[in-house]
Scaffold this motif. Structure first.
Motif, PDB file in Angstrom:
ATOM      1  N   TRP A 194       0.827  -1.209   0.000  1.00 37.91           N
ATOM      2  CA  TRP A 194       0.000   0.000   0.000  1.00 37.91           C
ATOM      3  C   TRP A 194       0.861   1.258   0.000  1.00 37.91           C
ATOM      4  CZ3 TRP A 194      -4.519   1.960  -1.096  1.00 37.91           C
ATOM      5  CH2 TRP A 194      -4.860   3.212  -0.599  1.00 37.91           C
ATOM      6  N   THR A 195       1.849   1.279   0.878  1.00 35.23           N
ATOM      7  CA  THR A 195       2.720   2.454   0.970  1.00 35.23           C
ATOM      8  C   THR A 195       3.492   2.658  -0.326  1.00 35.23           C
ATOM      9  OG1 THR A 195       2.958   2.127   3.362  1.00 35.23           O
ATOM     10  CG2 THR A 195       4.599   3.509   2.270  1.00 35.23           C
ATOM     11  N   GLY A 196       4.024   1.587  -0.904  1.00 35.65           N
ATOM     12  CA  GLY A 196       4.800   1.701  -2.135  1.00 35.65           C
ATOM     13  C   GLY A 196       3.958   2.095  -3.335  1.00 35.65           C
ATOM     14  N   ILE A 197       2.777   1.507  -3.443  1.00 41.25           N
ATOM     15  CA  ILE A 197       1.931   1.799  -4.606  1.00 41.25           C
ATOM     16  C   ILE A 197       1.352   3.202  -4.550  1.00 41.25           C
ATOM     17  CG2 ILE A 197      -0.230   1.195  -5.786  1.00 41.25           C
ATOM     18  CD1 ILE A 197       2.119  -0.615  -6.464  1.00 41.25           C
ATOM     19  N   THR A 198       0.939   3.659  -3.380  1.00 48.74           N
ATOM     20  CA  THR A 198       0.407   5.024  -3.315  1.00 48.74           C
ATOM     21  C   THR A 198       1.496   6.033  -3.682  1.00 48.74           C
ATOM     22  OG1 THR A 198       0.798   4.983  -0.907  1.00 48.74           O
ATOM     23  CG2 THR A 198      -1.446   4.566  -1.671  1.00 48.74           C
ATOM     24  N   GLN A 199       2.734   5.754  -3.266  1.00 46.10           N
ATOM     25  CA  GLN A 199       3.825   6.659  -3.614  1.00 46.10           C
ATOM     26  C   GLN A 199       4.170   6.587  -5.097  1.00 46.10           C
ATOM     27  OE1 GLN A 199       5.862   9.011  -1.851  1.00 46.10           O
ATOM     28  NE2 GLN A 199       4.033   8.930  -0.571  1.00 46.10           N
ATOM     29  N   SER A 200       4.335   5.383  -5.624  1.00 44.51           N
ATOM     30  CA  SER A 200       4.759   5.254  -7.022  1.00 44.51           C
ATOM     31  C   SER A 200       3.661   5.692  -7.988  1.00 44.51           C
ATOM     32  CB  SER A 200       5.187   3.816  -7.328  1.00 44.51           C
ATOM     33  OG  SER A 200       4.137   2.887  -7.088  1.00 44.51           O
TER      34      SER A 200
ATOM     35  N   TYR B 204      -5.131  -3.234  -8.623  1.00 44.03           N
ATOM     36  CA  TYR B 204      -4.876  -3.159  -7.181  1.00 44.03           C
ATOM     37  C   TYR B 204      -5.779  -2.125  -6.518  1.00 44.03           C
ATOM     38  CZ  TYR B 204      -2.487  -2.042  -2.803  1.00 44.03           C
ATOM     39  OH  TYR B 204      -2.205  -1.792  -1.485  1.00 44.03           O
ATOM     40  N   PHE B 205      -5.888  -0.935  -7.105  1.00 47.46           N
ATOM     41  CA  PHE B 205      -6.743   0.089  -6.512  1.00 47.46           C
ATOM     42  C   PHE B 205      -8.221  -0.317  -6.568  1.00 47.46           C
ATOM     43  CE2 PHE B 205      -3.230   3.331  -7.134  1.00 47.46           C
ATOM     44  CZ  PHE B 205      -3.062   3.554  -5.774  1.00 47.46           C
TER      45      PHE B 205
END
Length: 302
Positions: A137-143, A192-193
């Motif tokens: 979650w943290t990585g995907i929201t950032q990327s 994913y989202f």
């Protein structure tokens, strides 16, 4: 003091207020790191538009309530946001541009830090910074938000294939922190989202975090004004469904137009003044000339 130096000092005063142990970009000579020159992640992260994406990623990240609660319980970002931003920037820059041993050391430091971040929410839901789901979650929201900021504000953004490469490369960072089955393309991220949206919630704690992230930060007027502009532009980058969930849907069509005009003006100003010394040092370590036109993907992204 000339204008360029003022811009450069202000920019790095926010992003380099703190560093993780071992962050450096000059050694060992010849080691390209995890990605190397010519990679999509070097190209995307080498532009100031990444700051807008980073803040937007933090805003989007608050919608996962257990992750937000864990951050609040085990972080002092409310008391010292500039220092916390410095550590985050240190990690992302080091993983992107550092040599392989540097990236491995930084990943190990963060994995150790994550072991202390675990617990149970008041409603009984568990949280853990070591869980694959929370790391993803943290990585995907950032990327995802960095990619969106890149495509909107970079003068020569990557095409779809390049963005797919960017997601695949950023996934390596999440994997080094312990995640598995990380989304690695635009299609994966969209799926994913779609899967996560029904699980996202807005609590009082979420709204408090959003209010803080959208407010001015810093001790001097220039920094406070700049962070206020950044937060408004970052809010505009959020997906429409996230804005609706957070109650941040613009009241008039002029809202997004004003935010995007501010975003273009801000990124042009930062490109004029910011000296990307980290990227220069990484190129020098690998023995590849730093392109004079950092915004030209024909020079940088080979």
């Amino acid at each position: 003091m000339n204008l360029r130096k003022q811009i450069d000092d202000s920019y790095w005063g926010m992003l380099a207020a703190a560093h993780l142990p071992g962050e450096q970009y000059t050694e060992p000579v010849g080691d390209p790191g995890l990605f190397g020159p010519g990679s999509a992640v070097w190209y995307v992260h080498g532009d100031v538009s990444g700051v807008l994406g980073g803040v937007s990623g933090l805003l989007l990240g608050t919608l996962n309530e257990p992750v937000t609660h864990g951050t609040n319980q085990h972080s002092n970002y409310l008391q010292d946001p500039i220092r916390r931003l410095g550590f985050t920037s240190s990690f992302v820059s080091g993983m992107t541009y550092g040599a392989t041993p540097v990236a491995e050391k930084l990943a190990g430091i963060v994995r150790t830090m994550h072991k202390r971040v675990h617990g149970t929410m008041p409603d009984g839901r568990p949280y853990s910074a070591t869980s694959s789901a929370d790391i993803i979650w943290t990585g995907i929201t950032q990327s995802a938000q960095a990619a969106k900021a890149h495509q909107r504000y970079h003068p020569k953004p990557l095409d779809g294939k390049g963005i797919d490469e960017y997601f695949a490369q950023y996934a390596v960072v999440s994997e080094m922190l312990g995640a598995t089955d990380v989304p690695k393309s635009r299609a994966d991220v969209a799926d994913y989202f779609a899967m996560m949206r029904p699980r996202l919630t807005v609590s009082e704690e979420t709204l408090e975090a959003i209010g803080f992230l959208r407010g001015p930060v810093g001790g001097d007027p220039v920094t406070r004004y700049s962070t206020q502009v950044i937060s408004r532009v970052a809010t505009d980058l959020l997906p429409s469904w996230a804005k609706r969930l957070l109650g941040l849907t613009p009241r008039t069509p002029l809202g997004p137009l004003a935010a995007r005009a501010a975003g273009h003006a801000l990124t042009r100003t930062l490109r004029y003044g910011v000296h990307q010394r980290i990227v220069e040092e990484a190129h020098a370590r690998v023995g590849v000339p730093y392109p004079s036109g950092i915004s030209d993907k024909k020079l940088f992204f080979r």
